[in-house]
Design a protein around this motif. Structure first.
Motif, PDB file in Angstrom:
ATOM      1  N   LYS A  88      -0.856   5.644   3.179  1.00 48.12           N
ATOM      2  CA  LYS A  88      -1.223   4.270   2.823  1.00 48.12           C
ATOM      3  C   LYS A  88      -1.106   3.340   4.033  1.00 48.12           C
ATOM      4  O   LYS A  88      -1.940   2.450   4.230  1.00 48.12           O
ATOM      5  N   ASN A 127      -6.550  10.283   5.207  1.00 38.94           N
ATOM      6  CA  ASN A 127      -6.372   8.838   5.070  1.00 38.94           C
ATOM      7  C   ASN A 127      -7.128   8.054   6.136  1.00 38.94           C
ATOM      8  O   ASN A 127      -7.535   6.912   5.886  1.00 38.94           O
ATOM      9  N   TYR A 139      -3.733  -1.996   1.615  1.00 39.36           N
ATOM     10  CA  TYR A 139      -2.524  -1.838   0.806  1.00 39.36           C
ATOM     11  C   TYR A 139      -1.564  -2.999   1.035  1.00 39.36           C
ATOM     12  O   TYR A 139      -1.441  -3.518   2.155  1.00 39.36           O
ATOM     13  N   ASP A 161      -2.975  -0.662  -3.459  1.00 39.40           N
ATOM     14  CA  ASP A 161      -4.253  -1.311  -3.179  1.00 39.40           C
ATOM     15  C   ASP A 161      -4.766  -2.063  -4.397  1.00 39.40           C
ATOM     16  O   ASP A 161      -5.836  -2.668  -4.348  1.00 39.40           O
ATOM     17  N   ASP A 308       1.609   4.508  -7.094  1.00 38.97           N
ATOM     18  CA  ASP A 308       1.869   3.310  -6.302  1.00 38.97           C
ATOM     19  C   ASP A 308       3.331   3.178  -5.889  1.00 38.97           C
ATOM     20  O   ASP A 308       3.651   2.456  -4.947  1.00 38.97           O
TER      21      ASP A 308
END
Length: 317
Positions: A88, A127, A139, A161, A308
């Motif tokens: 992330k 990513n 993010y 996000d 998350d």
């Protein structure tokens, strides 16, 4: 853009090739930690509190193998969450500063951290590609606070996000478990942030570790919690080596002193976990009964199942 992509690819390749030599440790251990506190241990008497941080063992009524499995699951989940957070952070850095590490110092720092943490190459590449996909948002870091059971407080760290999704998912888990979301600031004051170096107890002698930590200016050394029946099980000899690999000492220090501690450990030939180094430590750990402990374990486990959520800290002892 092509040169930036080539530079990024070269750095990722370097990170992958170097990561194979990283001295990552695997899990933590059982030692007799409540015996006589002689020698250098007295130097840490003023920091004698023993804390358990976001690690919950299944209540299996003395079943040693189940306790070992619980520790292994916690370590595997910690690694998975760490890798996810790095991914992330890569997306967020590229969204903000572009894909070239030479001009994006934030991205370069994250890739260097990924190398130190031995993050698999495929996670980095996946990513990096995600960051350029249409519709991929950046993010945002968020912190949510929860009242658990038995007076326990929890801090939930999120990198998301979609903020509306993260709060909705957390609210649903908390409600389903019978707990309660807390107002901002209601729980975080119970914790302090510190740099923490995790060391497998099989890789260090306790007295030596205390001496090294003191010389390096560390604030505290926290021993792992031990189960009452660790020495009582008939199958101790069969399982002890496996159980020992799931316990850690924690050296607590400041951000400024963190590199000094790592340098001292390296000088002494002591291995340590290659992790992010930051943890929230409870100021006054709370004792709870078995029922509350089980309920809190379920709540933490369900929160960590959310994509998350990167970490859950609790002040339960």
């Amino acid at each position: 853009m092509a040169s930036a992509a080539r530079a990024l690819g070269a750095l990722v390749h370097k990170a992958s090739s170097l990561s194979s030599s990283a001295s990552a440790l695997r899990s933590a251990a059982v030692l007799q930690g409540r015996g006589s506190a002689g020698g250098s241990a007295r130097l840490f008497q003023k920091h004698a509190a023993r804390w358990r941080i976001s690690t919950f063992q299944p209540l299996c009524m003395g079943r040693r193998s189940c306790k070992i499995a619980g520790r292994k699951d916690a370590q595997n989940l910690k690694k998975m969450k760490r890798n996810s957070k790095i991914g992330k952070e890569i997306v967020a850095a590229i969204k903000k500063g572009g894909p070239s590490p030479s001009s994006n110092t934030t991205l370069a720092a994250i890739l260097e951290k990924a190398r130190e943490l031995d993050i698999p190459k495929e996670i980095l590449e996946r990513n990096i590609k995600r960051a350029s996909e249409k519709g991929q948002d950046t993010y945002t870091e968020k912190v949510y606070e929860v009242y658990g059971f038995g007076g326990v407080g929890m801090v939930v760290e999120v990198l998301t996000d979609k903020i509306t999704r993260s709060i909705a998912d957390i609210r649903n888990v908390v409600k389903d478990c019978g707990a309660k979301l807390a107002d901002p600031g209601s729980v975080t004051f119970r914790f302090r942030q510190a740099r923490v170096v995790n060391i497998k107890v099989t890789d260090a002698d306790k007295d030596q570790l205390l001496t090294v930590a003191l010389d390096a200016g560390a604030d505290d050394v926290i021993e792992p919690n031990f189960d009452d029946d660790d020495d009582d099980d008939d199958d101790y000899d069969d399982d002890s080596s496996e159980d020992v690999s799931e316990r850690f000492y924690k050296i607590v220090t400041t951000s400024e002193n963190y590199p000094v501690v790592l340098s001292k450990l390296q000088e002494e030939g002591l291995k340590f976990e290659t992790d992010n180094g930051y943890e929230l430590l409870p100021l006054n750990p709370i004792e709870v009964d078995d029922e509350a402990m089980e309920l809190n374990k379920v709540l933490v486990s369900k929160l960590l199942e959310l994509d998350d959520v990167d970490a859950v800290y609790t002040d339960q002892r």
